[in-house]
Design a protein around this motif. Structure first.
Motif, PDB file in Angstrom:
ATOM      1  N   THR A 395       0.787  -1.240   0.000  1.00 21.59           N
ATOM      2  CA  THR A 395       0.000   0.000   0.000  1.00 21.59           C
ATOM      3  C   THR A 395       0.820   1.291   0.000  1.00 21.59           C
ATOM      4  O   THR A 395       0.255   2.369   0.135  1.00 21.59           O
ATOM      5  N   HIS A 398      -0.355   4.152  -2.081  1.00 19.60           N
ATOM      6  CA  HIS A 398      -1.513   4.916  -1.626  1.00 19.60           C
ATOM      7  C   HIS A 398      -1.151   5.892  -0.506  1.00 19.60           C
ATOM      8  O   HIS A 398      -2.018   6.659  -0.057  1.00 19.60           O
ATOM      9  N   MET A 424      -8.404   4.471  -1.646  1.00 22.17           N
ATOM     10  CA  MET A 424      -7.308   4.137  -0.729  1.00 22.17           C
ATOM     11  C   MET A 424      -6.274   5.250  -0.637  1.00 22.17           C
ATOM     12  O   MET A 424      -5.399   5.218   0.230  1.00 22.17           O
TER      13      MET A 424
END
Length: 692
Positions: A395, A398, A424
């Protein structure tokens, strides 16, 4: 090139800051070109100067006067734009990059100047509709908005040194509020050049605009109630400023527009042979290379269907390979440098962090060619595209933003996944979806809108005229939720009202009319002996009122209007059986009643100052009018609006000076509750004074 010291404009004087200051460099060569310092400036005095010197002058001006001021300023700056392009070259920007910044910024002045037509020719604004607050209508409520009595402090980012300033001051000047501008020091030399011309023009009242090129650390210690602070830049800096105790203690509005992880989505309906595929590729590459990716709206996340990942990677690679990097003054160069070496270093560090969880599939920061400029001392970087195979697990894409020509491709299995991925980023300024399927577009917009300030739906129908993913427009809101700051800028009239105080007012219709200079239904009118259509624009007063003679509505009138108009709706026919309908008998057409009203209030016996009927607004029919009704009209001047439409020299009739007058038309019968219809008509009325 010799090193020059930038100046600050404070309290009516150009002041070079004390000490050596921060050294600024040519982004293409690394050569030192300016120093900037604000040491010795008295921020408290600057703010008080704005409040006391310019504030009273701006507040007394009407919206139309402020709008004409902005238009004059825009024209003045446009005539000097080539000098700004020359200076902008030192920031590493191409001509097209600079066009967005320079002419885009001046365009904001023009756009906000045109907003004057949405405002009254007053120093204040009457907001929304009247609120009835009593049974008989003798007590009403309304909202009025007046300019805040403080100063707007604009703390701007380095990437748009002209646009960032002009898009903000345009709205606070329209509202009647002075400004202090703090551009990012890195590119403040371009802002200084524009401000120097603004001050030289003498178009703005003294004290309306002040400039800080060096550090503004400590300026927020002096804000007070009535001031407004705006910030554009990194989310971390914005959060720090937003938490300043003085802002909280003095209840000072803080508008934050932060860099965000914006995304674009390729619809699952789009195949490689569809025009939308080419549109998608061009849009992504443009957003990565324009301003070398240094845009708060740039695409950082490229969300594509799983089956299209390889096609997108190949197409992006081919198009990026044709992008020549280097000195923008050299023929063929399409992408310049970042704004400075410090910015380049920061982007490289973010690329290194992102590389821990995803792979680079396009670009090599250690192996690229440039045309002109200094590859080692300049702030050049090639486009870098990552691929993240597991964006729900890995992630970092993001969370981390490399503020340069860097983006990440990520796959999605279905639209729900695409929507989840888009959100996100925890809030962005803009998202786009490229699809030819409006059902896909609708679902995406409705589900993703909560986390995006703006959503562009792009397909072959609008691509040629679209302003693109990364272009905020003056008439639309610019801002976004969450990470993007939760603020709003521009937005047409909305942006202006941010600098005004909304206050509820209550009283009789007559009192509210006197305060707002807009006639409120039920207020006392000024009954006229002379027909108002025989008056010139300057002679007409709000609340001037005419009570017409009466006209008997007959069955024959209704029949003739039905025959003439072709409107033979059952309710207008005598032979209709009205049992079970809303009506008792044959009812007059609403448009016939409006036409009959015009016949009663129009003075048509001789040529008069009324040039033409400009339109009808807010027409409502409140109850049926049956044959046998005596119709009477109460005709009242509701509001006056100046008209400054640019005349056509080839059309002598267009040279007539005129204004717009709004009239309240109340259609009445003889009953205890006489109102049968109401409308606002607009007339174009000649000015008595035709002198220039």
């Amino acid at each position: 090139m010799s090193v020059s010291q930038l100046r600050n404009y404070a309290s009516g004087q150009w002041i070079a800051g004390e000490g050596e200051g921060e050294i600024l460099h040519n982004a293409l060569t690394g050569e030192a070109i300016y120093t900037a310092s604000s040491k010795g400036l008295d921020f408290a005095s600057m703010m008080q100067y704005a409040r006391t010197k310019a504030g009273p002058v701006l507040r007394k001006m009407t919206f139309h006067e402020r709008g004409r001021m902005l238009k004059a300023l825009a024209m003045y700056l446009m005539a000097r734009k080539e000098n700004y392009y020359t200076i902008s070259h030192l920031t590493g920007a191409t001509r097209s990059d600079s066009w967005v910044d320079i002419e885009g910024g001046i365009g904001n002045l023009f756009a906000n100047a045109s907003l004057r037509r949405q405002f009254p020719d007053e120093s204040f604004y009457v907001d929304g509709d009247v609120a009835p607050m009593s049974k008989r209508g003798s007590f009403i409520g309304h909202h009025i908005m007046v300019p805040k009595r403080g100063v707007a402090i604009h703390i701007n980012a380095f990437n748009f040194p002209v646009w960032g300033m002009l898009e903000k001051i345009a709205v606070n000047f329209m509202a009647g509020v002075p400004a202090i501008v703090k551009p990012a020091t890195l590119t403040s030399f371009l802002t200084e050049a524009v401000v120097a011309d603004i001050i030289e023009s003498g178009i703005l009242p003294e004290g309306s605009l002040q400039l800080i090129c060096g550090s503004a650390r400590g300026i927020l210690d002096h804000v007070q109630n009535g001031d407004v602070v705006t910030f554009t830049g990194s989310a971390s800096t914005g959060k720090m400023l937003k938490a300043h105790p003085r802002l909280i203690d003095e209840a000072v509005p803080f508008n934050m527009e932060a860099d965000s992880l914006n995304c674009t989505v390729l619809g699952a309906d789009v195949k490689t042979d569809a025009p939308e595929f080419d549109i998608f590729i061009k849009e992504v590459v443009r957003e990565i290379t324009t301003k070398a990716g240094q845009k708060c709206t740039a695409i950082r996340r490229i969300i594509v269907p799983e089956a299209m990942v390889e096609d997108v990677r190949i197409a992006l690679g081919k198009r990026i390979a044709t992008t020549t990097i280097g000195d923008p003054s050299i023929e063929g160069v399409r992408m310049g440098s970042l704004a400075g070496l410090s910015q380049k270093q920061e982007v490289l560090e973010k690329i290194q962090e992102l590389s821990k969880s995803q792979e680079i599939v396009i670009g090599d920061v250690n192996n690229y060619e440039i045309k002109g400029g200094d590859k080692y001392n300049g702030a050049f970087l090639p486009p870098v595209i990552f691929y993240n195979a597991n964006p729900f697990t890995n992630t970092a894409c993001h969370d981390l933003e490399a503020f340069g020509p860097v983006s990440t491709i990520m796959p999605y299995a279905d639209l729900d996944e695409a929507i989840t991925l888009s959100k996100m980023g925890k809030g962005s300024l803009v998202s786009s979806i490229i699809t030819a399927d409006d059902k896909i577009a609708k679902e995406y917009v409705l589900e993703a809108a909560e986390m995006h300030g703006r959503i562009l739906v792009l397909n072959s129908d609008c691509a040629k005229e679209s302003t693109g993913h990364g272009s905020p427009m003056p008439m639309l809101v610019h801002g976004g939720p969450g990470r993007a700051g939760g603020g709003e800028e521009m937005g047409g009239k909305r942006g202006v009202l941010h600098y005004m105080q909304r206050t509820a007012i209550q009283g009789s219709p007559t009192s509210i009319t006197a305060i707002t200079n807009v006639y409120q239904q039920g207020a006392k009118g000024h009954i006229l002996e002379e027909h108002p259509f025989r008056k010139y624009y300057e002679e007409i007063q709000v609340s001037d009122q005419l009570l017409t003679e009466k006209r008997l509505i007959t069955p024959e009138d209704i029949d003739r209007f039905a025959a003439l108009s072709g409107d033979n709706f059952y309710a207008h026919k005598r032979e209709t059986n009205f049992e079970g309908t809303m009506f008792d008998e044959q009812v007059a057409h609403g448009y016939f009643i409006m036409s009959a009203a015009a016949g009663l209030f129009v003075d048509s016996y001789e040529i008069n100052p009324v040039l033409l009927n400009y339109g009808i607004d807010e027409l409502r029919f409140t109850k049926p009018v049956y044959a046998g009704t005596n119709l009477q009209i109460r005709f009242t001047c509701k509001q006056k609006l100046p008209s400054d439409t640019t005349p056509d020299p080839e059309n002598p009739k267009s040279l007539i000076k005129r204004g717009i007058v709004k009239w309240l038309v109340e259609m009445l019968d003889d009953s205890d509750e006489p109102l049968v219809g109401v409308a606002t008509i607009l007339t174009m009325v000649k000015l008595k004074n035709q002198e220039d």
